[in-house]
Scaffold this motif. Structure first.
Motif, PDB file in Angstrom:
ATOM      1  N   THR A   1      13.269 -11.276 -20.827  1.00  0.00           N
ATOM      2  CA  THR A   1      12.229 -11.048 -21.831  1.00  0.00           C
ATOM      3  C   THR A   1      10.923 -10.552 -21.230  1.00  0.00           C
ATOM      4  OG1 THR A   1      11.338 -13.315 -21.710  1.00  0.00           O
ATOM      5  CG2 THR A   1      13.184 -12.911 -23.222  1.00  0.00           C
ATOM      6  N   ARG A   2      10.806 -10.587 -19.903  1.00  0.00           N
ATOM      7  CA  ARG A   2       9.526 -10.254 -19.266  1.00  0.00           C
ATOM      8  C   ARG A   2       9.672  -9.143 -18.249  1.00  0.00           C
ATOM      9  NH1 ARG A   2       5.775 -15.116 -17.178  1.00  0.00           N
ATOM     10  NH2 ARG A   2       7.667 -16.370 -17.314  1.00  0.00           N
ATOM     11  N   ARG A   3       8.645  -8.287 -18.192  1.00  0.00           N
ATOM     12  CA  ARG A   3       8.593  -7.244 -17.182  1.00  0.00           C
ATOM     13  C   ARG A   3       7.363  -7.463 -16.306  1.00  0.00           C
ATOM     14  NH1 ARG A   3       8.763  -1.507 -19.701  1.00  0.00           N
ATOM     15  NH2 ARG A   3       7.133  -2.383 -21.027  1.00  0.00           N
ATOM     16  N   ILE A   4       7.499  -7.097 -15.049  1.00  0.00           N
ATOM     17  CA  ILE A   4       6.430  -7.312 -14.090  1.00  0.00           C
ATOM     18  C   ILE A   4       6.388  -6.135 -13.130  1.00  0.00           C
ATOM     19  CG2 ILE A   4       7.974  -8.689 -12.657  1.00  0.00           C
ATOM     20  CD1 ILE A   4       5.593 -10.278 -11.676  1.00  0.00           C
ATOM     21  N   ALA A   5       5.182  -5.723 -12.727  1.00  0.00           N
ATOM     22  CA  ALA A   5       5.012  -4.634 -11.766  1.00  0.00           C
ATOM     23  C   ALA A   5       4.522  -5.217 -10.443  1.00  0.00           C
ATOM     24  CB  ALA A   5       4.021  -3.600 -12.293  1.00  0.00           C
ATOM     25  N   CYS A   6       5.469  -5.640  -9.614  1.00  0.00           N
ATOM     26  CA  CYS A   6       5.119  -6.290  -8.358  1.00  0.00           C
ATOM     27  C   CYS A   6       6.255  -6.082  -7.350  1.00  0.00           C
ATOM     28  CB  CYS A   6       4.843  -7.774  -8.565  1.00  0.00           C
ATOM     29  SG  CYS A   6       4.293  -8.636  -7.054  1.00  0.00           S
ATOM     30  N   HIS A   7       5.897  -5.692  -6.125  1.00  0.00           N
ATOM     31  CA  HIS A   7       6.912  -5.519  -5.086  1.00  0.00           C
ATOM     32  C   HIS A   7       7.552  -6.846  -4.699  1.00  0.00           C
ATOM     33  CE1 HIS A   7       6.265  -1.306  -4.443  1.00  0.00           C
ATOM     34  NE2 HIS A   7       4.992  -1.456  -4.114  1.00  0.00           N
ATOM     35  N   ARG A   8       6.895  -7.956  -5.008  1.00  0.00           N
ATOM     36  CA  ARG A   8       7.398  -9.268  -4.595  1.00  0.00           C
ATOM     37  C   ARG A   8       7.953 -10.053  -5.789  1.00  0.00           C
ATOM     38  NH1 ARG A   8       3.215 -11.842  -0.358  1.00  0.00           N
ATOM     39  NH2 ARG A   8       5.108 -13.054   0.076  1.00  0.00           N
TER      40      ARG A   8
ATOM     41  N   ALA B   1       0.811  -1.214   0.000  1.00  0.00           N
ATOM     42  CA  ALA B   1       0.000   0.000   0.000  1.00  0.00           C
ATOM     43  C   ALA B   1       0.845   1.265   0.000  1.00  0.00           C
ATOM     44  CB  ALA B   1      -0.935   0.005   1.208  1.00  0.00           C
ATOM     45  N   GLN B   2       2.155   1.114   0.142  1.00  0.00           N
ATOM     46  CA  GLN B   2       2.998   2.290   0.332  1.00  0.00           C
ATOM     47  C   GLN B   2       3.445   2.960  -0.966  1.00  0.00           C
ATOM     48  OE1 GLN B   2       3.274   3.393   3.476  1.00  0.00           O
ATOM     49  NE2 GLN B   2       1.940   1.630   3.894  1.00  0.00           N
ATOM     50  N   SER B   3       3.695   2.182  -2.007  1.00  0.00           N
ATOM     51  CA  SER B   3       4.205   2.777  -3.245  1.00  0.00           C
ATOM     52  C   SER B   3       3.768   1.940  -4.445  1.00  0.00           C
ATOM     53  CB  SER B   3       5.731   2.874  -3.218  1.00  0.00           C
ATOM     54  OG  SER B   3       6.320   1.588  -3.108  1.00  0.00           O
ATOM     55  N   VAL B   4       3.694   2.596  -5.585  1.00  0.00           N
ATOM     56  CA  VAL B   4       3.341   1.910  -6.837  1.00  0.00           C
ATOM     57  C   VAL B   4       4.558   1.145  -7.328  1.00  0.00           C
ATOM     58  CG1 VAL B   4       2.572   2.193  -9.208  1.00  0.00           C
ATOM     59  CG2 VAL B   4       1.686   3.711  -7.425  1.00  0.00           C
ATOM     60  N   PRO B   5       4.459  -0.166  -7.545  1.00  0.00           N
ATOM     61  CA  PRO B   5       5.619  -0.925  -8.013  1.00  0.00           C
ATOM     62  C   PRO B   5       5.993  -0.553  -9.436  1.00  0.00           C
ATOM     63  CG  PRO B   5       3.661  -2.309  -8.021  1.00  0.00           C
ATOM     64  CD  PRO B   5       3.270  -1.025  -7.364  1.00  0.00           C
ATOM     65  N   ALA B   6       7.273  -0.403  -9.683  1.00  0.00           N
ATOM     66  CA  ALA B   6       7.749  -0.085 -11.025  1.00  0.00           C
ATOM     67  C   ALA B   6       7.650  -1.318 -11.920  1.00  0.00           C
ATOM     68  CB  ALA B   6       9.193   0.404 -10.973  1.00  0.00           C
TER      69      ALA B   6
END
Length: 326
Positions: A313-320, A299-304
């Motif tokens: 080859t893959r991008r993901i927007a997740c803190h984990r 809840a603290q920041s938007v994951p890049a």
């Protein structure tokens, strides 16, 4: 790899609904800093639930809509800074196939005239050459050239969508956005239109953005997939890899909801809760209110959006992301 034909950088689009302090309206962020690129001959599928920003993204890439911030580059030319004459010339090379084949054609004009409009406006054909070109396009999409003088209501839904594809091809484009082009068609007809787009992409070397909520179609047609949620990209990468082993919890949930596409070991667990309002999205990660892996830190920041660890080859927007990749 060659330079991309089309590139969206930091695309943001805000809409306003009535209300708010002093009647200024409440801002609703349909897109929130989306990056996307597309190479010649490549098909990119954009998927996600209704309201995630898929159609807005497609319209921004074609300059049918202006971004609130960010820019769209076509062959390294910023579509916001080129002259009106340059933009008009580029229109020939960028076309769209709309969702509704019933509403996208003029019911009062014969289909041959509608297919011919683009080539006449851009000076690609004149006189009898126009008729010859229209006939060739109708053959190319599997229709009888002798039907050019018929009105749209004389055709089935699948035939009308083929007419829409022929109209898009009339200007000899390099780039096409197909926005849910088969969702209004019967299931028996959908495969015909998808196979047509696949054949034309291979034959003509078209760059294609295919917007759809139907994962079966995307898997069949696309090289890469962009998974969106509430105006942001959650995961992006090769279609084969994402369908084999989705990484982001949202991508996993989407595939788990489609039994024949469910990745190995996944349970059929539909997403809990409802999609939040774009007028008031959750803080931090917008997916956290429905995510089974959410922690207070989410809840603290938007994951890049970043490379999945161990996968170039893959991008993901997740803190984990590190835990997911482990």
């Amino acid at each position: 790899m060659t330079a991309p034909l089309v590139r969206g950088e930091g695309l943001t689009r805000a809409f306003h609904r009535r209300g708010g302090l002093f009647g200024r309206g409440v801002p609703m962020m349909a897109l929130r800093g989306v990056d996307i690129e597309l190479h010649r001959g490549e098909a990119v599928g954009v998927v996600g639930e209704s309201g995630c920003g898929k159609s807005t993204l497609g319209r921004l890439l074609l300059r049918l809509m202006t971004p609130t911030s960010g820019r769209v580059m076509f062959e390294d030319r910023d579509l916001a800074t080129i002259s009106a004459a340059e933009l008009r010339a580029l229109r020939r090379r960028m076309q769209m196939v709309f969702q509704d084949p019933y509403g996208s054609l003029d019911p009062r004009r014969v289909i041959g005239a509608q297919i011919a409009d683009g080539m006449v406006i851009h000076g690609l054909a004149q006189g009898t050459t126009v008729q010859d070109r229209v006939a060739a396009l109708l053959r190319q999409v599997g229709l009888d050239p002798g039907h050019a003088q018929r009105l749209p209501h004389e055709f089935s839904g699948g035939q009308r969508q083929r007419i829409a594809v022929a109209r898009a091809l009339a200007t000899q484009p390099d780039f096409i956005v197909a926005d849910e082009p088969v969702s209004a068609l019967d299931v028996s007809i959908q495969a015909q239109v998808v196979n047509l787009l696949a054949d034309l992409r291979g034959e003509l070397g078209l760059a294609l953005v295919f917007i759809s909520h139907d994962l079966h179609v995307v898997r069949h047609l696309c090289d890469r997939v962009v998974v969106m949620y509430l105006g942001l990209v959650m995961e992006e990468g090769p279609a084969a890899e994402i369908f084999r082993a989705p990484a982001h919890p949202y991508a996993r949930a989407l595939l788990a909801a489609t039994p024949s596409l469910r990745h190995r070991g996944a349970a059929a667990s539909p997403l809990a809760g409802e999609v939040p309002s774009i007028a008031k999205p959750p803080s931090g990660c917008v997916f956290r209110t429905r995510c089974p892996m959410a922690q207070p830190a989410c809840a603290q920041s938007v994951p890049a959006l970043r490379l999945l660890p161990g996968d170039a080859t893959r991008r993901i927007a997740c803190h984990r992301a590190e835990e997911i990749a482990a």
